[in-house]
Scaffold this motif. Structure first.
Motif, PDB file in Angstrom:
ATOM      1  N   ASN A  52       0.728  -1.118   0.047  1.00  0.00           N
ATOM      2  CA  ASN A  52      -0.110  -0.089   0.039  1.00  0.00           C
ATOM      3  C   ASN A  52       0.955   1.435   0.021  1.00  0.00           C
ATOM      4  OD1 ASN A  52      -2.564  -1.577   0.150  1.00  0.00           O
ATOM      5  ND2 ASN A  52      -2.190  -1.373   2.442  1.00  0.00           N
ATOM      6  N   ASN A  53       1.814   1.276   0.910  1.00  0.00           N
ATOM      7  CA  ASN A  53       2.844   2.358   0.916  1.00  0.00           C
ATOM      8  C   ASN A  53       4.187   1.871   0.968  1.00  0.00           C
ATOM      9  OD1 ASN A  53       0.573   4.825   1.176  1.00  0.00           O
ATOM     10  ND2 ASN A  53       0.032   3.482   2.862  1.00  0.00           N
ATOM     11  N   CYS A  54       4.986   2.938   0.532  1.00  0.00           N
ATOM     12  CA  CYS A  54       6.606   2.686   0.728  1.00  0.00           C
ATOM     13  C   CYS A  54       7.038   4.026   1.252  1.00  0.00           C
ATOM     14  CB  CYS A  54       7.086   2.217  -0.562  1.00  0.00           C
ATOM     15  SG  CYS A  54       8.989   2.167  -0.636  1.00  0.00           S
ATOM     16  N   LEU A  61      14.524   1.032   4.086  1.00  0.00           N
ATOM     17  CA  LEU A  61      13.411   0.782   3.239  1.00  0.00           C
ATOM     18  C   LEU A  61      12.194   0.048   3.822  1.00  0.00           C
ATOM     19  CD1 LEU A  61      12.315   0.733   0.452  1.00  0.00           C
ATOM     20  CD2 LEU A  61      13.710  -1.292  -0.054  1.00  0.00           C
ATOM     21  N   CYS A  62      11.118   0.631   4.207  1.00  0.00           N
ATOM     22  CA  CYS A  62      10.022   0.430   4.475  1.00  0.00           C
ATOM     23  C   CYS A  62       8.724   0.013   3.558  1.00  0.00           C
ATOM     24  CB  CYS A  62       9.519   1.079   5.883  1.00  0.00           C
ATOM     25  SG  CYS A  62       8.028   0.688   6.787  1.00  0.00           S
ATOM     26  N   VAL A  63       8.010  -0.869   3.575  1.00  0.00           N
ATOM     27  CA  VAL A  63       6.916  -1.333   2.882  1.00  0.00           C
ATOM     28  C   VAL A  63       5.772  -1.603   3.601  1.00  0.00           C
ATOM     29  CG1 VAL A  63       5.943  -2.729   0.869  1.00  0.00           C
ATOM     30  CG2 VAL A  63       8.269  -1.843   1.087  1.00  0.00           C
ATOM     31  N   GLU A  64       4.679  -1.087   3.617  1.00  0.00           N
ATOM     32  CA  GLU A  64       3.545  -1.384   4.385  1.00  0.00           C
ATOM     33  C   GLU A  64       2.316  -1.666   3.587  1.00  0.00           C
ATOM     34  OE1 GLU A  64      -0.418  -0.620   5.468  1.00  0.00           O
ATOM     35  OE2 GLU A  64       0.392   1.320   4.425  1.00  0.00           O
ATOM     36  N   GLY A  65       1.633  -2.902   3.995  1.00  0.00           N
ATOM     37  CA  GLY A  65       0.795  -3.356   3.246  1.00  0.00           C
ATOM     38  C   GLY A  65      -0.222  -4.537   3.851  1.00  0.00           C
ATOM     39  N   ASN A  71      -5.063 -11.598   5.695  1.00  0.00           N
ATOM     40  CA  ASN A  71      -5.306 -10.292   5.744  1.00  0.00           C
ATOM     41  C   ASN A  71      -4.994  -9.542   6.861  1.00  0.00           C
ATOM     42  OD1 ASN A  71      -7.088  -8.193   4.770  1.00  0.00           O
ATOM     43  ND2 ASN A  71      -8.733  -8.571   6.373  1.00  0.00           N
ATOM     44  N   PHE A  72      -3.704  -9.925   7.238  1.00  0.00           N
ATOM     45  CA  PHE A  72      -2.709  -9.260   8.190  1.00  0.00           C
ATOM     46  C   PHE A  72      -2.371  -7.747   7.576  1.00  0.00           C
ATOM     47  CE2 PHE A  72       1.170  -9.189  10.786  1.00  0.00           C
ATOM     48  CZ  PHE A  72       0.463  -8.911  12.092  1.00  0.00           C
ATOM     49  N   HIS A  73      -2.567  -6.741   8.221  1.00  0.00           N
ATOM     50  CA  HIS A  73      -1.801  -5.300   7.927  1.00  0.00           C
ATOM     51  C   HIS A  73      -0.514  -5.285   8.624  1.00  0.00           C
ATOM     52  CE1 HIS A  73      -5.472  -3.753   5.669  1.00  0.00           C
ATOM     53  NE2 HIS A  73      -5.892  -4.626   6.490  1.00  0.00           N
ATOM     54  N   CYS A  74       0.678  -4.938   7.850  1.00  0.00           N
ATOM     55  CA  CYS A  74       1.636  -5.027   8.671  1.00  0.00           C
ATOM     56  C   CYS A  74       2.812  -4.379   7.759  1.00  0.00           C
ATOM     57  CB  CYS A  74       2.336  -6.430   8.914  1.00  0.00           C
ATOM     58  SG  CYS A  74       2.564  -7.458   7.332  1.00  0.00           S
ATOM     59  N   ALA A  75       4.168  -4.001   8.246  1.00  0.00           N
ATOM     60  CA  ALA A  75       5.088  -3.513   7.451  1.00  0.00           C
ATOM     61  C   ALA A  75       6.466  -4.432   7.697  1.00  0.00           C
ATOM     62  CB  ALA A  75       5.239  -1.884   7.915  1.00  0.00           C
ATOM     63  N   VAL A 104       1.000  -0.185  12.118  1.00  0.00           N
ATOM     64  CA  VAL A 104       0.578  -1.494  12.072  1.00  0.00           C
ATOM     65  C   VAL A 104       1.565  -2.269  12.496  1.00  0.00           C
ATOM     66  CG1 VAL A 104      -1.065  -1.101  10.170  1.00  0.00           C
ATOM     67  CG2 VAL A 104       1.673  -1.638   9.817  1.00  0.00           C
ATOM     68  N   PRO A 105       1.445  -3.546  12.998  1.00  0.00           N
ATOM     69  CA  PRO A 105       2.634  -4.528  13.565  1.00  0.00           C
ATOM     70  C   PRO A 105       3.764  -4.374  12.455  1.00  0.00           C
ATOM     71  CG  PRO A 105       0.512  -5.589  13.567  1.00  0.00           C
ATOM     72  CD  PRO A 105       0.298  -4.120  12.867  1.00  0.00           C
ATOM     73  N   VAL A 106       5.033  -4.158  12.823  1.00  0.00           N
ATOM     74  CA  VAL A 106       6.325  -3.947  12.088  1.00  0.00           C
ATOM     75  C   VAL A 106       7.294  -5.216  12.288  1.00  0.00           C
ATOM     76  CG1 VAL A 106       8.021  -2.542  11.408  1.00  0.00           C
ATOM     77  CG2 VAL A 106       5.839  -1.575  11.923  1.00  0.00           C
ATOM     78  N   CYS A 107       7.974  -5.327  11.158  1.00  0.00           N
ATOM     79  CA  CYS A 107       9.118  -6.313  11.462  1.00  0.00           C
ATOM     80  C   CYS A 107      10.355  -5.573  10.678  1.00  0.00           C
ATOM     81  CB  CYS A 107       8.776  -7.605  10.487  1.00  0.00           C
ATOM     82  SG  CYS A 107      10.304  -8.738  10.267  1.00  0.00           S
ATOM     83  N   LEU A 108      11.173  -5.335  11.645  1.00  0.00           N
ATOM     84  CA  LEU A 108      12.479  -4.795  11.158  1.00  0.00           C
ATOM     85  C   LEU A 108      13.600  -5.832  11.082  1.00  0.00           C
ATOM     86  CD1 LEU A 108      11.234  -2.657  13.732  1.00  0.00           C
ATOM     87  CD2 LEU A 108      12.746  -1.081  12.445  1.00  0.00           C
TER      88      LEU A 108
END
Length: 299
Positions: A52-54, A61-65, A71-75, A104-108
């Motif tokens: 959805n967004n970058c 570099l972060c990609v959110e979607g 159907n898990f909203h995350c980044a 949203v939940p994030v994985c770095l």
């Protein structure tokens, strides 16, 4: 999701990404390199993740979607840590901002170029000021550091060994993927070990048998000649190329044994020379394997 650090590429095309991923049904975002250093690339299956967004900067570099399966909203945020203390603080502040922005939940994941615990750096007796800053940042952000149980260090250079590559996730991410685990892959030609994050394994079914219509040549004389060649060709292929994965695995295991020796304090010129030879052999077999599978994919 695949993250690559230090691509050293100013431009990346869909052809480049499809070649890495293996098919054209792929999405990606990248950060170009600065001169001959840096560069980030995130690649994903378009059927599995909808972007959805970058957001991007030189060091992350972060990609959110959405993960479509559940159907898990995350980044996902790929990180390439800075070197100086002030530069590192700037990167962590930027990451704090982007985590809050995504909501949203994030994985770095990536190379943070810093340790969290003394035992993560060979020969260290205490944490440096920068490491203390990093530890405080991880705690303030309430991030969870996924444990790496199959190896102690992820980065090797001469006598130096550290665990500077890691995956940090938010609590919400961990709740969704409670059985997630982290393991290290063979580092091969790199100074870093790749990190592999996986959940439940999917059982594989029986492998289908496939034939090619072109095999049915219809010429009895030519067919009989091919049959006569089948045995010798099979033996030649088996001896020279049939066990490429096995040979690469043996080379990678030998390299990992040397890494373990270095981790435990055993290092001399012979160790380094042997590693260079093993890396040289590995490189040749990697090239052979790439050429082999490129031809197989065209077939």
């Amino acid at each position: 999701m695949l993250g690559l650090i230090e691509t050293k590429r100013h431009e990346i095309s869909k052809f480049d990404v499809a070649r890495i991923w293996g098919c054209s049904n792929v999405g990606w975002e990248f950060v170009e390199s600065v001169e001959a250093s840096g560069g980030l690339l995130l690649v994903w299956d378009d059927d599995m993740f909808r972007s959805n967004n970058c957001y991007k900067r030189e060091r992350w570099l972060c990609v959110e979607g959405v993960l479509t399966k559940n159907n898990f909203h995350c980044a996902f945020c790929l990180v390439y840590g800075a070197h100086g203390r002030e530069e590192k603080r700037v990167v962590w502040e930027e990451l704090s901002y982007i985590v809050c922005l995504c909501q949203v939940p994030v994985c770095l994941l990536g190379d943070f170029n810093e340790i969290l615990h003394v035992e993560e750096r060979k020969g260290a007796s205490s944490l440096t000021g920068t490491a203390e800053d990093f530890k405080d940042w991880v705690q303030d952000m309430q991030l969870m550091d996924l444990s790496l149980n199959d190896r102690k260090f992820t980065w090797f250079k001469g006598r130096s060994c550290s665990r500077i590559d890691r995956v940090l996730v938010t609590v919400e991410w961990m709740k969704e993927f409670s059985k997630i685990r982290l393991k290290g892959g063979p580092r091969g030609l790199s100074d870093h070990c790749p990190l592999i994050m996986e959940g439940n394994r999917l059982g594989g079914g029986l492998r289908p048998f496939r034939t090619l219509d072109s095999w049915n040549l219809g010429d009895a004389q030519f067919t009989s000649k091919l049959k006569a060649l089948t045995g010798p060709l099979r033996n030649w292929h088996k001896e020279n190329f049939g066990n490429m994965d096995k040979r690469l695995k043996m080379l990678e295991e030998e390299i990992q044994k040397l890494d373990t020796m270095v981790s435990e304090g055993a290092y001399d010129g012979t160790t380094e020379a042997r590693r260079k030879v093993l890396v040289s052999f590995s490189e040749k077999w990697y090239v052979r394997k790439e050429v082999h599978w490129k031809q197989m994919s065209r077939s």
